[in-house]
Scaffold this active site. Structure first.
Site, PDB file in Angstrom:
ATOM      1  CB  CYS A  13      -0.597   2.641   3.897  1.00  0.00           C
ATOM      2  SG  CYS A  13      -2.066   1.992   3.129  1.00  0.00           S
ATOM      3  CG  ASP A  14       3.160   1.239   4.466  1.00  0.00           C
ATOM      4  OD1 ASP A  14       2.682   1.797   5.470  1.00  0.00           O
ATOM      5  OD2 ASP A  14       2.979   0.034   4.207  1.00  0.00           O
TER       6      ASP A  14
ATOM      7  CB  CYS B 247      -0.924  -0.033   1.219  1.00  0.00           C
ATOM      8  SG  CYS B 247      -1.988   1.407   1.347  1.00  0.00           S
TER       9      CYS B 247
END
Ligand code: FAD
Ligand code: NAP
Length: 322
Positions: free
Chosen positions: A140-141, A137
């Site tokens: 997200c990261d 992701c």
């Protein structure tokens, strides 16, 4: 002995979608039951830092966020069940789900929040280095790789979008694809090829994720799918973007799905084609797939479930009076 549990709102799944539906449903007096499944708390329980869930200035931990969501749902009156649903009957007017335990769950409404799971390559090092350089992701990261070298694996829309997104943080993004052409839409491909921060490595399969001395990802071992030649690519982060699989096996033949298995809902709503059955979160959303969007559609599902029951109860009361 098997027990039958009855509720005005049955929720399958305990990720942000299911738990948000539960919080709203409980506060509306529907005394929801949440059946948690094999992954209580959902996908965020397998990540560490979460920086984009509104309300928290500092980095929070995914498992902690989900524990808090569950505690909030329970606090307002949700019943949590540690069970996995193995079959459903959507004929109505009461919707029935049978758990692995043998227990039966009956809901006047049903909220499906079974999520979607990122698909993984299944090669050595991948799971061991998950959260230590390997991710599924970028939204997200990606932030954790500011100014670092990153690779994306895959050739579909998700992979190309992830690569483009990562250029917000990194000047050295490499897309690794197993063939010599991408599956992604042309418009995305055009953007990808025009971006000077992105390099594409064709015809390469990832054989192994390799650990550095510090215990984090250091490199990927690649194999050429045409010649069999072996090589290595150094990287700080690797984003596996080879597709997501929605958890919709239970609903095959019972609810309409798109060609990739995501549940179809009335656009802009969580309503499935069966009145009283709603879907929220990743299971009906292959575009956004975020905790906040799952929570948002969970809220919508509970509000619509409440309206559905109010309408149904009113119609039944009118019938009795007549
Ligand atoms: P999920 O979280 O997938 O939960 C599904 C639930 O359904 C689970 O509880 C499961 O046990 C249950 N279930 C499934 N089948 C059954 C069954 N048969 N019976 C009973 N229960 C069942 N998003 C962000 O916004 N920020 C981030 O930083 C972020 N980081 C991520 C990191 C990783 C590694 C991953 C994989 C995802 C990340 N995401 C992030 C995405 C986010 O986790 C998802 O968008 C979100 O969890 C979707 O919520 P959901 O409620 O739809 O489903
Ligand atoms: P996808 O279209 O199925 O593409 C998956 C990609 O990963 C393919 O390029 C595939 O390679 C590759 N792949 C699969 N398994 C692999 C493996 N084991 N090893 C190496 N590579 C592997 O998945 P997606 O990109 O996640 O998209 C899913 C759906 O969501 C699609 O319908 C897509 O259009 C949609 N989507 C749309 C948008 C958008 O509209 N903006 C954004 C994201 C997703 P091959 O090409 O060789 O098969």
């Amino acid at each position: 002995m098997a027990t039958t549990h009855k509720t005005r709102m049955l929720i399958i799944g305990s990720g942000p979608g299911g738990l948000s539906a539960a919080i709203y449903g409980a506060r509306a007096g529907m005394q929801p039951i949440v059946v948690q499944g094999l992954q209580p708390g959902g996908q965020l329980t397998i990540t560490t830092d979460v920086e984009n869930y509104p309300g928290f200035r500092e980095v929070i931990q995914g498992p902690w966020l989900m524990q808090e969501m569950e505690a909030q749902a329970v606090h307002v009156g949700t019943r949590m069940m540690y069970d996995v649903i193995t079959s459903v009957d959507l004929k109505g007017p009461v919707f029935t789900a049978v758990g692995d335990s043998g227990d039966v769950y009956e809901g006047d409404t049903l909220v499906i929040a079974t999520g979607a799971q990122a698909q993984w390559l299944g090669v050595p090092g991948e799971q061991e280095l998950s959260g230590k350089g390997v991710s599924a992701c970028a939204t997200c990261d990606g932030f954790f790789y500011r100014g670092k070298m990153v690779v994306v694996i895959g050739g579909g829309n998700t992979a190309v979008e992830e690569a483009l997104y990562l250029t917000n943080h990194s000047d050295e993004v490499t897309l690794i694809h197993r063939r010599d052409s991408l599956r992604a839409e042309k418009i995305l491909q055009d953007r990808l090829f025009a971006n000077p921060k992105i390099k594409v490595v064709w015809n390469k399969r990832v054989e192994r994720f390799m650990e550095g001395e510090n215990g984090d990802l250091r490199a990927l071992a690649l194999i050429d799918t045409q010649t069999g030649e072996q090589s290595e690519i150094l990287t700080d982060g690797a984003f596996v973007a080879i597709g997501h699989a929605p958890a919709t096996e239970l609903f095959k033949g019972k609810l309409p799905m798109d060609e990739t298995g995501y549940l179809l809902v009335e656009p802009g709503t969580p309503k499935t084609e069966i009145p009283g059955v709603f879907a929220c979160g990743d299971v009906m959303d292959h575009t956004y797939r975020q905790a906040i969007t799952a929570a948002g559609t969970g809220c919508m599902a509970a509000l619509d479930a409440e309206r559905y029951l109010a309408h149904r109860d009113f119609a039944e009361a009118a019938k009795v009076e007549a």
